[in-house]
Write a protein that holds these residues in place. Structure first.
Motif, PDB file in Angstrom:
ATOM      1  N   CYS A 145       0.847  -1.187   0.000  1.00  0.00           N
ATOM      2  CA  CYS A 145       0.000   0.000   0.000  1.00  0.00           C
ATOM      3  C   CYS A 145       0.884   1.239   0.000  1.00  0.00           C
ATOM      4  O   CYS A 145       1.734   1.408   0.877  1.00  0.00           O
ATOM      5  N   CYS A 148      -0.111   3.339   3.556  1.00  0.00           N
ATOM      6  CA  CYS A 148       0.194   2.862   4.909  1.00  0.00           C
ATOM      7  C   CYS A 148       1.379   1.901   4.913  1.00  0.00           C
ATOM      8  O   CYS A 148       1.823   1.479   5.983  1.00  0.00           O
ATOM      9  N   ARG A 150       1.606  -1.102   4.416  1.00  0.00           N
ATOM     10  CA  ARG A 150       1.367  -2.514   4.732  1.00  0.00           C
ATOM     11  C   ARG A 150       1.407  -3.312   3.422  1.00  0.00           C
ATOM     12  O   ARG A 150       1.237  -2.747   2.342  1.00  0.00           O
ATOM     13  N   CYS A 179      -4.513  -0.099  -0.101  1.00  0.00           N
ATOM     14  CA  CYS A 179      -5.320  -1.082   0.632  1.00  0.00           C
ATOM     15  C   CYS A 179      -6.734  -0.507   0.801  1.00  0.00           C
ATOM     16  O   CYS A 179      -6.939   0.703   0.641  1.00  0.00           O
ATOM     17  N   CYS A 182      -7.080   2.534   3.239  1.00  0.00           N
ATOM     18  CA  CYS A 182      -6.588   3.823   2.757  1.00  0.00           C
ATOM     19  C   CYS A 182      -7.439   4.357   1.609  1.00  0.00           C
ATOM     20  O   CYS A 182      -7.507   5.564   1.377  1.00  0.00           O
TER      21      CYS A 182
END
Ligand SMILES: [Zn+2]
Length: 184
Positions: A145, A148, A150, A179, A182
């Motif tokens: 992502c 973020c 992740r 993601c 987000c």
């Protein structure tokens, strides 16, 4: 030391100027290069943002503050192999008609273990797409992502902190996206 970097965009999202600190502090994985100020002024912002989803996300924010002038804040991450870097992006329309975009480093935390990434090249991606479904071909890769930081393995649903995912010490091959959290 000042931990904020700003650039100013005109009405067609061309970079018109940057902070004086720019050349010292430019450090973001969302940019294709650690761009020197002289090579980015006069260029479209979107030349420097690798993935389409992030590009669209930022374009939407920029349009939004032009239509209804106000300041928008968006937290995001800009991790390095050793640190989680918690950032804030601020988008503000200014009186001269330019939009100021600032990136501020709020805090850092050490990674539980070192994590590095290698972006799957656009050539590889489009070659894959020509083959079959891109996702099937990219089976061994992760989506990261852009906001973020992740990651999730292609074919799985859970987004995880990169340092909690068991991987080798080699760079993780990723394509960038957003993601669902987000995206909202
Ligand atoms: Zn995210």
């Amino acid at each position: 030391m000042k931990q904020t970097l700003s650039y100013w965009l005109d009405s067609v999202n061309v970079i018109r100027r940057v902070d004086e600190d720019w050349d010292r502090s430019m450090d973001s994985e969302n940019w294709t290069d650690r761009a020197a100020s002289q090579s980015i002024i006069g260029k479209p912002l979107f030349d420097f943002i690798c993935d389409d989803v992030t590009r669209m996300y930022i374009a939407t924010m920029l349009e939004s503050v032009r239509v209804l002038p106000r300041t928008l804040f968006r937290p995001y991450r800009c991790d390095t192999p050793d640190f989680k870097r918690f950032m804030m992006m601020t988008v503000t329309p200014e009186d001269d008609g330019l939009v100021r975009v600032s990136h501020e480093l709020l805090r850092t935390e050490p990674m539980a273990k070192k994590t590095s990434f290698k972006t799957v090249s656009p050539t590889e991606q489009s070659a894959s797409a020509a083959f079959q479904s891109r996702m099937a071909i990219l089976g061994t890769h992760f989506i990261r992502c852009s906001l973020c930081n992740r990651i999730r393995k292609v074919g799985q649903n859970d987004w995880q902190e990169a340092d909690s995912v068991a991987v080798t010490s080699e760079a993780i091959r990723v394509v960038y996206g957003l993601c669902p959290r987000c995206m909202q």
